[in-house]
Write an enzyme that holds these catalytic residues in place. Structure first.
Site, short mmCIF file in Angstrom:
data_model
loop_
_atom_site.label_atom_id
_atom_site.label_comp_id
_atom_site.label_asym_id
_atom_site.label_seq_id
_atom_site.Cartn_x
_atom_site.Cartn_y
_atom_site.Cartn_z
N PRO A 95 0.79 -1.21 0.00
CA PRO A 95 0.00 0.00 0.00
C PRO A 95 0.84 1.28 0.00
O PRO A 95 1.63 1.51 0.91
CB PRO A 95 -0.83 -0.11 1.28
CG PRO A 95 -0.15 -1.13 2.12
CD PRO A 95 0.65 -1.99 1.23
N GLU A 96 0.65 2.07 -1.04
CA GLU A 96 1.18 3.42 -1.07
C GLU A 96 -0.02 4.36 -1.08
O GLU A 96 -1.14 3.91 -0.80
CB GLU A 96 2.05 3.61 -2.32
CG GLU A 96 3.24 2.66 -2.35
CD GLU A 96 4.10 2.81 -3.60
OE1 GLU A 96 4.12 3.91 -4.17
OE2 GLU A 96 4.73 1.83 -4.00
N LYS A 136 0.91 7.64 4.05
CA LYS A 136 0.40 6.27 3.99
C LYS A 136 -0.23 5.86 5.31
O LYS A 136 -0.45 4.66 5.55
CB LYS A 136 1.54 5.31 3.64
CG LYS A 136 2.25 5.64 2.33
CD LYS A 136 3.54 4.87 2.18
CE LYS A 136 4.39 5.47 1.09
NZ LYS A 136 5.76 4.94 1.08
N ARG A 169 3.66 -10.21 6.98
CA ARG A 169 5.00 -9.97 7.53
C ARG A 169 5.01 -9.41 8.96
O ARG A 169 6.05 -9.31 9.56
CB ARG A 169 5.76 -8.98 6.64
CG ARG A 169 5.94 -9.42 5.21
CD ARG A 169 7.21 -10.20 5.02
NE ARG A 169 7.59 -10.19 3.62
CZ ARG A 169 7.07 -10.99 2.69
NH1 ARG A 169 6.15 -11.86 3.01
NH2 ARG A 169 7.48 -10.92 1.45
N ARG A 209 16.75 -0.38 -3.40
CA ARG A 209 15.42 -0.84 -3.81
C ARG A 209 15.43 -1.33 -5.26
O ARG A 209 16.20 -0.83 -6.08
CB ARG A 209 14.42 0.32 -3.72
CG ARG A 209 14.17 0.80 -2.31
CD ARG A 209 13.40 -0.25 -1.53
NE ARG A 209 13.25 0.10 -0.12
CZ ARG A 209 13.97 -0.43 0.85
NH1 ARG A 209 14.91 -1.30 0.59
NH2 ARG A 209 13.77 -0.10 2.10
#
Length: 290
Positions: A2-3, A58, A126, A280
């Site tokens: 989710p951004e 976010k 996670r 990244r």
DNA sequence: TATATTGTTACACC
DNA sequence: TGGTGTAACAATAT
């Protein structure tokens, strides 16, 4: 993951589904996901009415009763799933991931039950996400120290964007776009997409950007985020909306998760590359991004 | 079993 | 002191 567009989608849905409901019970199965957890966390929630749900970067902000706000961060793999009393998932024929058909599942760590027997499940593969119950005033103040301008707000003008870049002229573009203190809500997916839109490599130094490129980056930021919200976000990993449906933006991704595939720019015959940059995974086309 | 995953933060360094 | 860059961290799937 989710951004901004995914969180915005969730926030809008939560407003439709849980606003006005009264909390009947809260089950915390994994205590570490609640910051400052003590006996008062559950106590303070019980019997309270859920107010409006808003977003900053976010971060999800759920107003609780008159004076409290529940902050929720989904990090990589957090999910909020709303379920009516009946428990049957009605996604209007949309496919639902198997493990969401029957909740709670092994990734369900916090469960809210409302007085009408509907539920809100917090799932997290996670367990990187968190929630924190704070005073409303703290919720209003804190985020403004941590986050830069909201890219879709009127205050995020081209001038504002230039100011942000000017302060970080010695850094690579991708790093600056992703830093929440600079601009709020952009993560790894949309950074790569914005850079593609602007025809600029994410590795470029900010100070090397031409005025025209800066303007296209600004336009791209707004255009892509708006478009992704319109299509209810991107599901490349575990992201789903509160009904368990995947986001519809995947077909519109130009570079993210498209390594080795043909560049989607008209008349460009490049192939999307993937490198590790700024720690990244980073995607771009080296034919049409300069 | 080693590795990749990503948003955030702790920390070393100049 | 403050800005910056790097690594660590969370837990799991593959």
């Amino acid at each position: 993951m989710p951004e901004l567009p995914e969180v915005e989608t969730i926030v809008r849905d939560l407003n439709k589904k849980i606003k006005g409901k009264v909390i009947k019970s809260v089950q915390v199965r994994v205590p570490k996901l609640v910051k400052n957890l003590n006996t008062k966390f559950v106590q303070a929630l019980l019997g309270q009415k859920v107010g409006s749900v808003t977003r900053r970067a976010k971060l999800i902000k759920v107003k609780i009763g008159q004076q409290k706000t529940l902050l929720i961060h989904l990090k990589l793999t957090g999910q909020l799933i709303y379920r009516e009393k009946s428990g049957k998932l009605t996604a209007g024929g949309h496919p639902i991931p198997q493990d969401l058909k029957d909740l709670p599942n092994k990734f369900t760590h916090i469960i809210f039950t409302f007085t009408d027997e509907s539920h809100l499940f917090y799932n997290d593969l996670r367990k990187f996400g968190w929630m924190n119950l704070v005073s409303e005033s703290a919720a209003e103040k804190l985020p403004n120290q941590e986050f830069g301008p909201e890219p879709l707000s009127p205050e995020f003008t081209l001038e504002k964007f230039k100011q942000v870049l000017a302060k970080k002229s010695g850094q690579p573009l991708k790093k600056v776009l992703m830093e929440q203190k600079n601009i709020a809500g952009i993560g790894n997916i949309y950074t790569d997409e914005v850079c593609f839109y602007a025809g600029v490599k994410p590795t470029r130094q900010v100070k090397s950007l031409k005025p025209q490129e800066t303007e296209r980056l600004w336009q791209g930021t707004r255009h892509i985020l708006k478009s992704a919200i319109k299509h209810r976000g991107t599901s490349v990993d575990t992201y789903v909306d509160i009904s368990g449906r995947q986001g519809g933006y995947i077909p519109y991704l130009k570079v993210y998760d498209r390594v080795g595939q043909k560049c989607k720019r008209q008349n460009c015959h490049g192939v999307v590359k993937k490198i590790k940059f700024n720690g990244r995974g980073t995607h771009y086309c080296d034919q049409c991004q300069r």
